[in-house]
Design a protein around this motif. Structure first.
Motif, mmCIF file in Angstrom:
data_model
loop_
_atom_site.group_PDB
_atom_site.id
_atom_site.type_symbol
_atom_site.label_atom_id
_atom_site.label_comp_id
_atom_site.label_asym_id
_atom_site.label_seq_id
_atom_site.Cartn_x
_atom_site.Cartn_y
_atom_site.Cartn_z
ATOM 1 N N GLY A 101 0.900 -1.232 -0.346
ATOM 2 C CA GLY A 101 0.324 -0.039 0.079
ATOM 3 C C GLY A 101 1.076 1.227 -0.274
ATOM 4 N N ARG A 102 1.984 1.046 0.988
ATOM 5 C CA ARG A 102 3.204 2.035 0.824
ATOM 6 C C ARG A 102 3.254 2.525 -0.790
ATOM 7 N N SER A 103 4.299 1.351 -1.594
ATOM 8 C CA SER A 103 4.321 1.746 -2.671
ATOM 9 C C SER A 103 3.900 2.093 -3.810
ATOM 10 N N ALA A 104 2.082 2.545 -3.389
ATOM 11 C CA ALA A 104 1.395 2.813 -4.463
ATOM 12 C C ALA A 104 1.020 4.272 -4.118
ATOM 13 N N ARG A 105 1.063 4.827 -2.875
ATOM 14 C CA ARG A 105 1.352 6.302 -2.586
ATOM 15 C C ARG A 105 2.949 7.387 -3.353
ATOM 16 N N LEU A 106 4.091 6.050 -3.025
ATOM 17 C CA LEU A 106 4.994 6.574 -3.546
ATOM 18 C C LEU A 106 5.083 6.427 -4.612
ATOM 19 N N LEU A 107 4.860 5.141 -5.648
ATOM 20 C CA LEU A 107 5.710 5.453 -7.174
ATOM 21 C C LEU A 107 4.969 5.541 -8.537
ATOM 22 N N ALA A 383 -1.004 19.046 -14.389
ATOM 23 C CA ALA A 383 -1.569 17.932 -14.797
ATOM 24 C C ALA A 383 -1.574 16.243 -14.216
ATOM 25 N N PHE A 384 -0.308 16.785 -13.659
ATOM 26 C CA PHE A 384 -0.373 15.007 -13.134
ATOM 27 C C PHE A 384 -0.038 15.085 -11.523
ATOM 28 N N GLY A 385 -0.820 15.734 -10.999
ATOM 29 C CA GLY A 385 -0.972 15.461 -9.923
ATOM 30 C C GLY A 385 -2.139 14.815 -9.271
ATOM 31 N N PRO A 386 -3.595 14.259 -10.189
ATOM 32 C CA PRO A 386 -4.323 13.950 -10.342
ATOM 33 C C PRO A 386 -3.858 11.751 -9.700
ATOM 34 N N VAL A 387 -3.134 11.561 -9.925
ATOM 35 C CA VAL A 387 -2.443 10.578 -10.189
ATOM 36 C C VAL A 387 -2.176 10.284 -8.786
ATOM 37 N N GLU A 388 -1.386 10.828 -8.140
ATOM 38 C CA GLU A 388 -1.246 11.151 -6.774
ATOM 39 C C GLU A 388 -2.602 11.281 -5.630
ATOM 40 N N ALA A 389 -3.084 12.183 -6.802
ATOM 41 C CA ALA A 389 -4.469 12.555 -5.361
ATOM 42 C C ALA A 389 -5.777 11.142 -5.384
ATOM 43 N N ARG A 390 -5.911 11.079 -6.520
ATOM 44 C CA ARG A 390 -6.634 9.477 -5.956
ATOM 45 C C ARG A 390 -5.923 8.090 -5.961
#
Length: 485
Positions: A101-107, A383-390
């Motif tokens: 789960g942590r890897s998703a937030r980081l990678l 442009a790229f922040g939604p990937v992290e925000a989701r």
């Protein structure tokens, strides 16, 4: 605004909002520091280039004690990792599931940066750009990844290190600080490589302090009724970070005093940000002097804790903190790319200012320069922040079901058939470790490859391949691949 307000209203009452504020402030200060200290010029071929102006500004060296905030990020990382690991286990998950789960937030945000830079490098190569120029641009854009490499080593060790903390408390941080001192002694007497383990020991020491901070919320106060002297409460006390104002002043003044001694009559440089040509570096890898400054920063954090928590009870400040934290890694990863785009654009227009570092013109250019980069970065984050925000909360671990499939934990045929499930869990853990190791190798290989190397895709090919394999493996494991027979 409506979504931010709903998130603010849904904040659990027990959440320590101050930790979120510190994370956001740490990254924002890193970004502003990198932008403000940059000086732009032209190389021998007439191409724009950039470097840190800090070597030309010795008067600013003491200021780095305040703006070197990477320790703050590891401190709040320790708190957040302990909190999320504890919650994950409470929901029935295991350490491997938490790590995935942590890897998703980081990678996920990191993979966006890697893929966009690779595609941009390939396009530039097809248009005739020289491989060495492509590598130089990508090298500058990926400077933030050195920090992520260190963090991706610390995070997988969290289950083990938190277990050590629960047993030995703050003694673990003290032992790690002593190992840092030994590493410093080794590089003072011998080769600089003797201190390489400090990349692990130094950041782990700060990370352990985050555990101690989190444990103040888990344990009963020392001296609770019915607890015998020298019993469990005594052990609890060694695990809890003292949060009183007295403790804050002690850490602040004690840390500053030790740092002054180490950098004055002592052998360490004053700057907590590395200066080319110094015999010892304080940040790469972390030194004992940096740990002393970290202690002083911790003291200041404790002293400001009460006023900051009261301020964060207001809606607007808390909504701003939520907004920054939703894209905090994206901001960090793309802030130097924003500078590259701005430099390239101004150079193409013939408007690139190149005043000497430290001059009046250079100082006057700091505010418009930072504002310009903030606008460019805002576009990149949009442009790229939604990937992290989701990327939401790590899901509960997908524990491999034993053969038999009835979900009872006892497969058909008796206890002897439970081994396949355990074997799959072991393989899943090993693949998770291998995925993290591949990603860390990729980021380190990219960091040590010279910026002028002729790399047609920007990143070294072995590093790019290792990153894609490692991140891809972790992505498959998060999706449940290999969890069922």
């Amino acid at each position: 605004m409506g979504r931010l307000r709903r998130l603010a209203e849904a904040t659990p009452a027990g959440r320590d909002r101050y930790v979120d504020l510190l994370r956001a402030l740490a990254i924002v200060l890193v970004v502003l520091g990198h932008w403000a200290v940059a000086t732009i010029g032209y190389d021998a071929t007439g191409r724009p280039t950039a470097r840190s102006a800090l070597p030309d500004l010795p008067w600013a060296y003491p200021l780095t004690w305040a703006v070197q905030v990477m320790p703050v990020f590891f401190l709040v990382g320790g708190y957040a990792n302990a909190a999320s690991l504890t919650a994950h286990r409470r929901r029935g998950g295991d350490g491997t599931g938490w790590l995935l789960g942590r890897s998703a937030r980081l990678l996920r945000p990191t993979s966006v940066l890697v893929l966009v830079l690779t595609l941009g490098a390939l396009a530039a190569r097809l248009l005739g750009a020289e491989p060495s120029l492509i590598r130089t641009v990508v090298w500058f854009a990926t400077i933030p990844l050195w920090f992520l490499a260190a963090y991706l080593v610390v995070v997988p060790l969290t289950p083990v290190m938190y277990a050590l903390h629960r047993r030995y408390g703050l003694l673990v941080a003290v032992a790690l600080a002593l190992l840092v001192a030994l590493g410093d002694l080794g590089r003072a007497l011998g080769p600089a490589e003797a201190a390489l383990p400090n990349y692990l020991f130094g950041w782990l020491a700060v990370h352990q302090l985050g555990f101690a901070w989190y444990d103040t919320r888990r344990e009963p106060p020392s001296g609770a009724a019915g607890t015998p002297p020298g019993g469990p409460t005594a052990r609890v006390r060694t695990r809890r970070l003292p949060l009183s104002r007295r403790a804050g002043w002690t850490a602040l003044l004690g840390g500053l005093g030790v740092a002054v001694l180490l950098t004055g009559p002592g052998p360490y440089p004053v700057s907590m940000i590395n200066i080319p040509g110094e015999r010892l570096d304080n940040a790469a890898p972390p030194s004992l002097a940096l740990l002393a400054v970290t202690t002083a920063q911790l003291g200041l954090i404790l002293l400001l804790r009460g006023p900051a928590q009261r301020w964060l009870r207001r809606d607007r400040p808390w909504m701003a903190v939520i907004a920054v934290n939703a894209v905090v890694l994206t901001v960090f990863l793309w802030h130097l790319s924003a500078a590259i785009l701005a430099v390239g654009g101004l150079d193409a227009l013939g408007r690139l200012p190149t005043p000497p570092a430290g001059s009046a013109a250079w100082l006057a250019w700091r505010i418009p320069w930072v504002l310009l980069l903030a606008v460019v970065l805002a576009v990149l984050v949009a442009a790229f922040g939604p990937v992290e925000a989701r990327t939401g909360r790590p899901p509960a671990a997908r524990v491999p079901e034993p053969a038999g499939g009835d979900g009872s934990g006892t497969p058909e045929g008796g206890p002897g058939h439970a081994r396949p499930g355990r074997d799959r869990a072991t393989v899943r853990t090993a693949l998770t470790a291998a995925g993290f190791a591949a990603v860390v190798y990729a980021l380190v290989d990219n960091a040590v490859t010279p910026r002028g190397a002729p790399e047609p895709v920007g990143l070294p090919v072995p590093a790019l391949a290792a990153y894609l394999v490692g991140a891809g493996t972790l992505r498959l494991l998060r999706s449940g691949w290999g969890s069922r027979g």
